[in-house]
Design a protein around this motif. Structure first.
Motif, mmCIF file in Angstrom:
data_model
loop_
_atom_site.group_PDB
_atom_site.id
_atom_site.type_symbol
_atom_site.label_atom_id
_atom_site.label_comp_id
_atom_site.label_asym_id
_atom_site.label_seq_id
_atom_site.Cartn_x
_atom_site.Cartn_y
_atom_site.Cartn_z
ATOM 1 N N PHE A 84 82.009 -37.935 11.572
ATOM 2 C CA PHE A 84 80.761 -38.317 10.916
ATOM 3 C C PHE A 84 80.104 -37.042 10.414
ATOM 4 O O PHE A 84 79.570 -36.242 11.174
ATOM 5 C CB PHE A 84 79.861 -39.081 11.892
ATOM 6 N N GLN A 85 80.152 -36.868 9.100
ATOM 7 C CA GLN A 85 79.868 -35.578 8.479
ATOM 8 C C GLN A 85 78.512 -35.514 7.796
ATOM 9 O O GLN A 85 77.814 -34.500 7.886
ATOM 10 C CB GLN A 85 80.980 -35.263 7.467
ATOM 11 N N SER A 86 78.129 -36.531 7.080
ATOM 12 C CA SER A 86 76.969 -36.461 6.195
ATOM 13 C C SER A 86 75.656 -36.511 6.966
ATOM 14 O O SER A 86 75.464 -37.345 7.851
ATOM 15 C CB SER A 86 77.008 -37.615 5.194
ATOM 16 N N PHE A 87 74.745 -35.594 6.637
ATOM 17 C CA PHE A 87 73.404 -35.540 7.216
ATOM 18 C C PHE A 87 73.448 -35.358 8.741
ATOM 19 O O PHE A 87 74.323 -34.670 9.249
ATOM 20 C CB PHE A 87 72.603 -36.770 6.801
ATOM 21 N N THR A 88 72.527 -36.032 9.472
ATOM 22 C CA THR A 88 72.363 -35.811 10.914
ATOM 23 C C THR A 88 72.783 -37.070 11.648
ATOM 24 O O THR A 88 72.053 -38.073 11.664
ATOM 25 C CB THR A 88 70.900 -35.450 11.241
ATOM 26 N N ASN A 89 73.929 -37.034 12.300
ATOM 27 C CA ASN A 89 74.579 -38.261 12.743
ATOM 28 C C ASN A 89 74.238 -38.728 14.151
ATOM 29 O O ASN A 89 74.916 -39.599 14.704
ATOM 30 C CB ASN A 89 76.088 -38.096 12.588
#
Length: 314
Positions: A84-89
């Motif tokens: 899970f890469q995008s933004f703050t997961n």
């Protein structure tokens, strides 16, 4: 000098090459929604560093299948890490987070879960949930530290103090979770010695891995405005490779090197343009490493860093 690569560590652990599947949980970030700030970190694009993630949709299982198609020519019947890469997961309701993470680790071919987040977005309930998940499969928590130097942290608008990172690492390790730290090399105003100092610090904090990332200037970011104004000089390939060698020299031998560089999306990459040719960059790094006696392996012999004679990037 030897370093422990991710590829080597994964083959030892899982018996084969393992590929990351970049996923998007539909998160935002406290540095964007007004909690800390509204413009995000100065280098962060409008997709939150998720340029290579699968197209966002509510069904994580569908994202996994889409992501697998992107690497199917490289990974015939292999294993994967759900990333899970995008933004703050970890920045979302606990039930939602647990649902998507459990969906991600359900397939047999997924051998681990990796979650990119901020150290200030790890409340006890989230850490406890991740600890529960780790009873099924390994859980990695990737923390965006970038630098230990306060002036640089303010410039990039990181939004938390170094003590917050230290506390997060301690709590995650106490919960039996694996910690990977992101560091950006080439931030304006930092000397080679400053960058090596950040890397040395990461090696001393007790984490499990590190990602070394060259500063990229992407279109649409506030960093791009500073670059056009002449405020953001960038490293050459040769300078970056020399810096990498100095950074590896100060890390403990057991620490896994998850990344030696990175490549921004070509459609938005403004500088340095040489990073757009990933194959050429990786070949140049390996050629230089062979020449200088830097190799993958478990034996480690520190050498004196060259940082004290390197110029300051201003």
């Amino acid at each position: 000098m030897a370093y422990r690569s991710l590829n080597q560590a994964m083959k030892e652990r899982f018996g084969c090459k393992v590929y990351k599947l970049a996923l998007d949980g539909g998160m935002t970030c406290p540095n964007r929604d007004g909690t800390i700030g509204t413009r995000g970190c100065i280098f962060c694009s409008d997709v939150g560093s998720g340029e290579f993630a699968a197209p966002v949709c509510g069904d994580i299982r569908r994202q996994i299948e889409q992501a697998k198609v992107r690497v199917e020519q490289k990974n015939k019947g292999g294993k994967y890490i759900a990333y899970f890469q995008s933004f703050t997961n970890t920045y979302g309701p606990l039930p939602y987070l647990e649902t998507i993470f459990r969906q991600a680790i359900a397939p047999e071919e997924i051998v681990a879960l990796s979650i990119a987040t901020r150290p200030d977005c790890l409340p006890k309930a989230v850490v406890d949930m991740l600890c529960r998940l780790s009873q099924s499969k390994p859980v990695w928590v990737e923390l965006g530290l970038q630098t230990i130097h306060p002036a640089s942290a303010r410039y990039i608008r990181r939004g938390y103090d170094l003590e917050v990172y230290e506390d997060a690492v301690q709590r995650l390790k106490a919960a039996g979770l694996e910690v990977i730290t992101h560091v950006i090399l080439g931030l304006p105003g930092e000397s080679y010695a400053d960058m090596v100092e950040t890397v040395r610090y990461v090696g001393q904090t007790g984490g499990d891995g590190i990602k070394l990332q060259l500063l990229h200037v992407l279109e649409g970011t506030d960093l791009a405005q500073d670059y056009r104004a002449g405020k953001v000089p960038v490293l050459s390939l040769e300078e970056y490779i020399s810096l990498l060698e100095d950074c590896l020299a100060v890390l403990p031998p057991e620490l896994v090197i998850h990344r030696l560089t990175g490549d921004g999306a070509k459609g938005t990459l403004l500088a340095p343009l040489w990073t757009g040719d990933k194959k050429r960059v990786l070949n140049a790094i390996q050629t230089a490493f062979l020449r200088d006696g830097v190799q993958q392996g478990s034996q480690y012999e520190p050498r004196q860093a060259k940082g004290q004679t390197a110029p300051i990037i201003r």
